[in-house]
Enzyme design. Structure first.
Site, PDB file in Angstrom:
ATOM      1  N   GLY A  20       8.211   4.777   5.243  1.00 54.67           N
ATOM      2  CA  GLY A  20       8.253   3.670   6.212  1.00 54.67           C
ATOM      3  C   GLY A  20       7.669   2.388   5.639  1.00 54.67           C
ATOM      4  N   ARG A  24       3.057  -2.593  10.670  1.00 58.44           N
ATOM      5  CA  ARG A  24       1.958  -2.894  11.596  1.00 58.44           C
ATOM      6  C   ARG A  24       0.623  -3.041  10.865  1.00 58.44           C
ATOM      7  NH1 ARG A  24       3.584   1.948  15.563  1.00 58.44           N
ATOM      8  NH2 ARG A  24       4.670   2.554  13.654  1.00 58.44           N
ATOM      9  N   ASN A 237      -1.508   3.554  12.297  1.00 55.69           N
ATOM     10  CA  ASN A 237      -0.498   2.506  12.131  1.00 55.69           C
ATOM     11  C   ASN A 237      -1.108   1.133  11.898  1.00 55.69           C
ATOM     12  OD1 ASN A 237       1.754   4.292  12.723  1.00 55.69           O
ATOM     13  ND2 ASN A 237       0.938   4.314  14.805  1.00 55.69           N
TER      14      ASN A 237
HETATM   15  C1  UD1 Z   1       5.990   8.671  15.037  1.00 57.98           C
HETATM   16  C2  UD1 Z   1       6.868   9.488  16.005  1.00 57.98           C
HETATM   17  C3  UD1 Z   1       6.146   9.570  17.341  1.00 57.98           C
HETATM   18  C4  UD1 Z   1       4.798  10.211  17.159  1.00 57.98           C
HETATM   19  C5  UD1 Z   1       3.966   9.440  16.109  1.00 57.98           C
HETATM   20  C6  UD1 Z   1       2.736  10.216  15.757  1.00 57.98           C
HETATM   21  C7  UD1 Z   1       9.185   9.048  15.373  1.00 57.98           C
HETATM   22  C8  UD1 Z   1      10.453   8.400  15.760  1.00 57.98           C
HETATM   23  N1  UD1 Z   1       8.138   8.843  16.171  1.00 57.98           N
HETATM   24  O1  UD1 Z   1       5.880   7.338  15.548  1.00 57.98           O
HETATM   25  O2  UD1 Z   1       6.912  10.360  18.236  1.00 57.98           O
HETATM   26  O3  UD1 Z   1       4.109  10.239  18.383  1.00 57.98           O
HETATM   27  O4  UD1 Z   1       4.720   9.274  14.899  1.00 57.98           O
HETATM   28  O5  UD1 Z   1       1.881   9.491  14.899  1.00 57.98           O
HETATM   29  O6  UD1 Z   1       9.124   9.712  14.375  1.00 57.98           O
HETATM   30  N2  UD1 Z   1       8.945   6.915   7.836  1.00 57.98           N
HETATM   31  C9  UD1 Z   1       9.861   7.148   6.831  1.00 57.98           C
HETATM   32  N3  UD1 Z   1      11.082   6.556   6.909  1.00 57.98           N
HETATM   33  C10 UD1 Z   1      11.439   5.756   7.942  1.00 57.98           C
HETATM   34  C11 UD1 Z   1      10.500   5.536   8.970  1.00 57.98           C
HETATM   35  C12 UD1 Z   1       9.259   6.133   8.897  1.00 57.98           C
HETATM   36  O7  UD1 Z   1       9.561   7.855   5.877  1.00 57.98           O
HETATM   37  O8  UD1 Z   1      12.578   5.267   7.925  1.00 57.98           O
HETATM   38  C13 UD1 Z   1       7.597   7.545   7.729  1.00 57.98           C
HETATM   39  C14 UD1 Z   1       6.455   6.527   7.708  1.00 57.98           C
HETATM   40  O9  UD1 Z   1       6.102   6.204   6.368  1.00 57.98           O
HETATM   41  C15 UD1 Z   1       5.323   7.265   8.426  1.00 57.98           C
HETATM   42  C16 UD1 Z   1       6.039   8.258   9.315  1.00 57.98           C
HETATM   43  O10 UD1 Z   1       7.362   8.343   8.863  1.00 57.98           O
HETATM   44  O11 UD1 Z   1       4.483   7.961   7.531  1.00 57.98           O
HETATM   45  C17 UD1 Z   1       6.015   7.865  10.774  1.00 57.98           C
HETATM   46  O12 UD1 Z   1       6.545   6.573  10.951  1.00 57.98           O
HETATM   47  P1  UD1 Z   1       5.898   5.538  11.950  1.00 57.98           P
HETATM   48  O13 UD1 Z   1       6.697   4.298  11.906  1.00 57.98           O
HETATM   49  O14 UD1 Z   1       4.451   5.433  11.718  1.00 57.98           O
HETATM   50  O15 UD1 Z   1       6.170   6.267  13.351  1.00 57.98           O
HETATM   51  P2  UD1 Z   1       5.349   6.097  14.697  1.00 57.98           P
HETATM   52  O16 UD1 Z   1       5.799   4.880  15.399  1.00 57.98           O
HETATM   53  O17 UD1 Z   1       3.909   6.210  14.431  1.00 57.98           O
HETATM   54 MG    MG Z   2       2.803   6.260  12.714  1.00 58.69          MG
END
Ligand code: UD1
Ligand code: MG
Length: 450
Positions: A20, A24, A237
């Protein structure tokens, strides 16, 4: 073969999503490389997974952060780093892991998020032991502040129907306090095919892997939810959440050592690295920073405002207050390192006293030697660093400059205020300062002039 009991199946994989943008956080550093107690979040997670018994890991990165993340994890074996080309959501990230991995014959797939660093070995074992009973397992927590997390939706029979993300939740769903942690386990890798059915018809137009729960329950798979402690599953985040996570981890480390008999006063004021090794009857006063690679022997006291890292402190040493010890140092048994003393890459033998205002760099100090206040090893000539060797039972007078390379042999004295740039043979006194002259009656004459 699926996992059974608390043992992690050796054909299971742990997938950690780290691709990701971390927007934020508003930082140039990849989110998962932000540190808590001196370790990056991703390091902390892999360390716990390894201790839990995982043998294979897939870390999903983006094209920009992969090299930095790989570099941070180079001490671990068996990590397969895969790239998610575009950051279009966690479902796509999970799919990249399954499609791109070098691993074959995968049994179960455990998916973790790279921003959830507070998991423990016990949590992982609870997941593993519950996996027998279900096709898909998720971990959730109950919190009074669910904002930002996906909410877990059950029916009247407590079957899990779906997970709704904050942005897509209606007012009633936002009131739900059971939040998804990000951890999802597929007992059988074949079921990860469901992840490819996910669409991006939501507010953010992202592919959410949380949508797999609805698809799975509608297709007759069993989904179970295991509730774990919020303090183990908190997501990071923002920098505010990073500091909250650091407080949780610090508390845990201090508690562990206090249970083993270490006296830590005001643990919430100190930073203690997770890799510390501590003996018996040790006291750590308030406001202490103990960084990586520190080993502390029995009966040691670390007084307030000391900042130490990379040092082995032997038995019954007193450090501080206000001492600074840097990497590659050994402080011998019964020694004392006092106020405003800095020590770097130095080896102090037994019973050395360096009480006040000194700098010892690249030095070796013999047994029972006394280093007077304000002693400085001049170890750097602007280009190279040089060694200072001081023997045993030596007395270095206060405010001496020891210009390295230098060898001060056993049983010698250095007169205070000396600048020593020649070796001192055993048993000698080295004195190197301008001779004092007293001008008798000078003060009176001076006053008359005025
Ligand atoms: C995510 C969950 C949410 C949960 C929360 C817990 C989803 C859609 N939502 O939200 O339900 O309650 O975590 O902390 O998953 N990432 C990728 N590729 C992408 C997008 C994200 O590898 O395209 C990775 C990010 O690096 C991160 C993780 O996935 O480590 C979670 O992404 P993040 O954007 O933090 O999700 P949250 O909004 O926190
Ligand atoms: Mg997260």
């Amino acid at each position: 073969m699926a996992s059974s009991g608390t043992m992690i199946d050796s054909n299971a994989v742990a997938v950690i999503l780290c691709a990701g943008k971390g927007s934020r956080m508003k930082s140039n550093c990849p989110k998962v490389l932000n540190t808590i107690l001196g370790r990056t979040m991703i390091y902390q997670i892999i360390d716990v997974l390894k201790k839990s018994g995982f043998k294979r890991y897939i870390v999903v990165c983006n094209p920009e952060n992969i090299d930095l993340i790989r570099g941070n994890l180079n001490e671990f074996d068996n990590i397969d780093f895969v790239i998610q080309k575009k950051q279009i959501g966690t479902a796509d990230a999970a799919n990249s892991a399954i499609n791109e991995t070098i691993y074959q014959d995968i049994s179960s797939v455990f998916i973790f998020l790279g921003d959830t660093p507070l998991l423990t070995k016990n949590d992982i074992h609870s997941l593993s032991s519950k996996l027998e009973e279900t096709d898909i397992l998720i971990a959730s927590f109950d919190t009074v502040s669910p904002y930002g997390y996906g909410r877990v939706i059950h029916d009247q029979n407590n079957s899990i129907l779906k997970i709704v993300e904050e942005a897509d939740a209606d007012d009633d769903q936002r009131k739900i306090k059971i939040c998804f942690s990000g951890i999802m386990v597929f007992k059988n890798i074949d079921d990860t095919i469901l992840l490819t059915e996910i669409k991006n018809d939501n507010k953010k137009k992202e592919y959410y892997y949380t949508d797999v729960i609805k698809i799975a329950s509608e297709s007759g798979r069993t989904v179970r939810n295991i509730i774990m402690e919020y303090d183990h599953l908190k997501g990071v985040n923002t920098y505010e959440q990073l500091s909250e996570a650091e407080i949780v981890l610090q508390k845990r480390i201090a508690q562990y050592h206090m249970e083993k008999g270490v006296k830590i006063s005001l643990p919430e004021t100190s930073h203690i690295s997770p890799d510390i090794k501590i003996g018996k009857n040790v006291t750590i006063e308030a406001n202490v920073h103990i960084g990586k690679n520190v080993k502390i022997g029995d009966g040691v006291t670390i007084k307030s405002f000391s900042y130490i890292e990379g040092v082995e402190i032997k038995e019954h040493v007193i450090i501080g207050p206000f001492a600074r010890i840097r990497s590659n140092s050994i402080i011998g048994k019964d020694s004392k390192v006092g106020n405003f003393v800095e020590i770097k890459n130095s080896n102090l033998s037994e019973g050395v006293k360096v009480g006040h205002l000194s700098y010892l760099g690249d030095a070796g100090i013999g047994k029972s030697t006394n280093i007077g206040a304000g002693t400085i090893t001049c170890n750097f000539d602007g280009e190279k660093k040089y060694q200072t060797k001081i023997g045993q039972n030596v007395f270095i007078g206060s405010n001496s400059s020891l210009v390295a390379p230098l060898n001060i042999e056993d049983e010698t004295y250095v007169a205070s205020g000396s600048v020593v740039n020649k070796d001192v043979p055993a048993g000698a006194l080295a004195i190197s300062r301008v001779k004092q002259e007293n001008k008798i009656g000078w003060a009176k004459k001076m006053k008359k002039k005025k």
